[in-house]
Design an enzyme around this catalytic site. Structure first.
Site, PDB file in Angstrom:
ATOM      1  N   CYS A  89       0.835  -1.203   0.000  1.00 27.31           N
ATOM      2  CA  CYS A  89       0.000   0.000   0.000  1.00 27.31           C
ATOM      3  C   CYS A  89       0.870   1.254   0.000  1.00 27.31           C
ATOM      4  O   CYS A  89       1.911   1.303   0.657  1.00 27.31           O
ATOM      5  CB  CYS A  89      -0.913  -0.015   1.220  1.00 27.31           C
ATOM      6  SG  CYS A  89      -1.987   1.443   1.353  1.00 27.31           S
ATOM      7  N   TYR A 250      -3.108  31.614   5.103  1.00 28.65           N
ATOM      8  CA  TYR A 250      -3.433  30.226   4.752  1.00 28.65           C
ATOM      9  C   TYR A 250      -4.319  29.663   5.874  1.00 28.65           C
ATOM     10  O   TYR A 250      -4.052  28.617   6.453  1.00 28.65           O
ATOM     11  CB  TYR A 250      -2.178  29.372   4.585  1.00 28.65           C
ATOM     12  CG  TYR A 250      -1.113  29.983   3.704  1.00 28.65           C
ATOM     13  CD1 TYR A 250      -1.142  29.805   2.317  1.00 28.65           C
ATOM     14  CD2 TYR A 250      -0.074  30.727   4.252  1.00 28.65           C
ATOM     15  CE1 TYR A 250      -0.156  30.358   1.511  1.00 28.65           C
ATOM     16  CE2 TYR A 250       0.910  31.290   3.459  1.00 28.65           C
ATOM     17  CZ  TYR A 250       0.865  31.106   2.088  1.00 28.65           C
ATOM     18  OH  TYR A 250       1.844  31.662   1.284  1.00 28.65           O
ATOM     19  N   GLU A 273      -7.628  33.140   3.161  1.00 25.71           N
ATOM     20  CA  GLU A 273      -7.738  31.781   2.633  1.00 25.71           C
ATOM     21  C   GLU A 273      -8.281  31.828   1.209  1.00 25.71           C
ATOM     22  O   GLU A 273      -9.172  32.622   0.911  1.00 25.71           O
ATOM     23  CB  GLU A 273      -8.662  30.938   3.523  1.00 25.71           C
ATOM     24  CG  GLU A 273      -9.048  29.590   2.970  1.00 25.71           C
ATOM     25  CD  GLU A 273      -7.849  28.705   2.651  1.00 25.71           C
ATOM     26  OE1 GLU A 273      -7.853  28.090   1.568  1.00 25.71           O
ATOM     27  OE2 GLU A 273      -6.905  28.635   3.479  1.00 25.71           O
ATOM     28  N   CYS A 343       4.416  21.964   6.900  1.00 25.07           N
ATOM     29  CA  CYS A 343       4.230  20.524   6.727  1.00 25.07           C
ATOM     30  C   CYS A 343       5.266  19.934   5.781  1.00 25.07           C
ATOM     31  O   CYS A 343       5.133  18.781   5.363  1.00 25.07           O
ATOM     32  CB  CYS A 343       2.811  20.207   6.246  1.00 25.07           C
ATOM     33  SG  CYS A 343       2.350  20.993   4.690  1.00 25.07           S
TER      34      CYS A 343
END
Length: 393
Positions: A89, A250, A273, A343
């Site tokens: 996977c 954001y 945003e 991130c």
């Protein structure tokens, strides 16, 4: 394919040839890193500190890729993945590595990446914050359905690995897999690869198709358990204020915006945003006249923003990071404090480098006060990082 030469002039192994490798560490993207005659070799599904027999699958000028053929000496950090389909996977690329080593590798990767862009940057680097859950933490997923097969894409493929469970997904969602598969079958479509399932704010499970006009629920933190710790840290690092204005760039649907508004009762709160559905959702929850939500991409907004020296800026960009213009404009505006949530280590390091290059150019004194990684995505190479930048008085 003919052999190519590396930078040292030695011939790289032929495509398909087998070589012994010692895996030194893990790279961004999740692969193991080895060296062969001065050339970097990336090996998916390898573990640090192990010797393997590998088959070369790709030869480039400056690096190669290979696959594990045989583990000659297993890493002390290797384990049998808890998920039975983890080897095929594409959802988890680090399940074969112990959680402790996953955290150590992420912590090291972020530091090395920041230093690669700016080796002179000094900051307090705090220990990684473990996730309260290492399994059953995701509240949003995109399963696949094709020709009666339900599951997830195989690694580096659009072939579907069939499964009726996912160990990194909350059971509230996986309990609905059979229902979603039956729903997909009733739609009488051969290929429904753009499915999305998520747990709504109200606690119920929702699912449907993502279309070109509707890109799903947009960005949101998929690990609500760790998100609580991240929020607490961001608010703590932001300090007591007071701030004239608080900007959330954001902003999504207000993950940081609304907690910031609650903490800084005397400040004007501005969210920015681009996703119209997230803006609509955030605006529907606003009850305070101090709050304003702009639907705009951040760079366009920055061209007319009036960020001042008494302001706080929080930004949580997607994996691509912020733009050079955004970071340069932030530096020139000189807000008292900036909280950057990232991130992706590379975009974070690049953006910090852009920011401090601009402050140096303008003669502005800023300090990268502290940085901390958060284990937001256990069993994968992805990592969340928070950084605090402040005026150095």
């Amino acid at each position: 394919m003919s052999a190519k030469s590396n930078q040292r002039g030695a011939k790289a192994p032929l495509l398909g040839s087998k070589i012994k490798l010692n895996i030194e560490k893990l790279a961004i993207g999740g692969a193991g890193v080895a060296r062969h005659e001065g050339m970097v070799v990336f090996v998916p599904q390898a573990a640090p500190n192990e010797e393997i027999l590998a088959e070369i699958t790709l030869v480039k000028k400056n690096f190669m890729e290979a696959r594990v053929v045989e583990i000659l000496t297993a890493s002390p950090h290797r384990r049998e993945p808890p998920c039975p389909v983890a080897h095929t996977c594409g959802g988890c690329n680090w399940q074969h590595i112990t959680e402790e080593e996953q955290r150590r590798q992420k912590h090291t990767l972020v530091l090395e990446t920041i230093k690669k862009f700016n080796r002179d940057l000094e900051f307090n680097y705090l220990p990684i914050q473990p996730s309260p859950r290492v399994l059953r933490y995701r509240n949003r997923i995109q399963p696949k359905f094709k020709n009666g097969r339900f599951g997830f894409f195989a690694r580096n493929s659009h072939q579907i690995v069939e499964t009726m469970d996912c160990l990194i997904t909350e059971e509230t969602l996986t309990d609905k897999f059979a229902e979603v598969k039956a729903w997909a079958e009733k739609k009488n479509a051969k290929d429904l690869q753009r499915l999305e399932m998520y747990i709504a704010e109200e606690g119920d499970v929702r699912y449907g198709l993502i279309t070109d006009e509707d890109d799903g629920i947009g960005f949101s933190q998929v690990n609500r358990f760790q998100n609580e710790d991240l929020l607490r840290t961001a608010l703590d690092w932001a300090g007591d204020g007071p701030y004239k204005k608080v900007y959330d760039l954001y902003a999504g649907a207000g993950n940081f915006t609304f907690p910031l508004a609650a903490k800084y009762a005397g400040s004007e709160i501005i969210g920015v945003e681009l996703n119209p559905k997230l803006v609509e959702r955030a605006r529907s929850k606003i009850t305070d006249k101090r709050m304003t939500y702009f639907m705009s991409d951040v760079e366009t907004y920055m061209r007319r923003a009036s960020i001042g020296k008494d302001d706080l800026v929080v930004l949580d960009p997607p994996r691509a990071g912020a733009s050079e213009y955004t970071m340069q404009t932030l530096a020139a505006a000189q807000p008292r404090k900036i909280i950057y949530i990232s991130c992706h280590p590379v975009s974070l390091a690049r953006d910090l480098n852009w920011f401090f290059a601009q402050t140096q150019k303008l003669g502005i004194k800023y300090k990268l006060d502290r940085v901390q990684t958060f284990e937001m995505f256990p069993q994968t190479d992805h990592v969340e990082t928070i950084a605090e930048l402040r005026v150095d008085s």
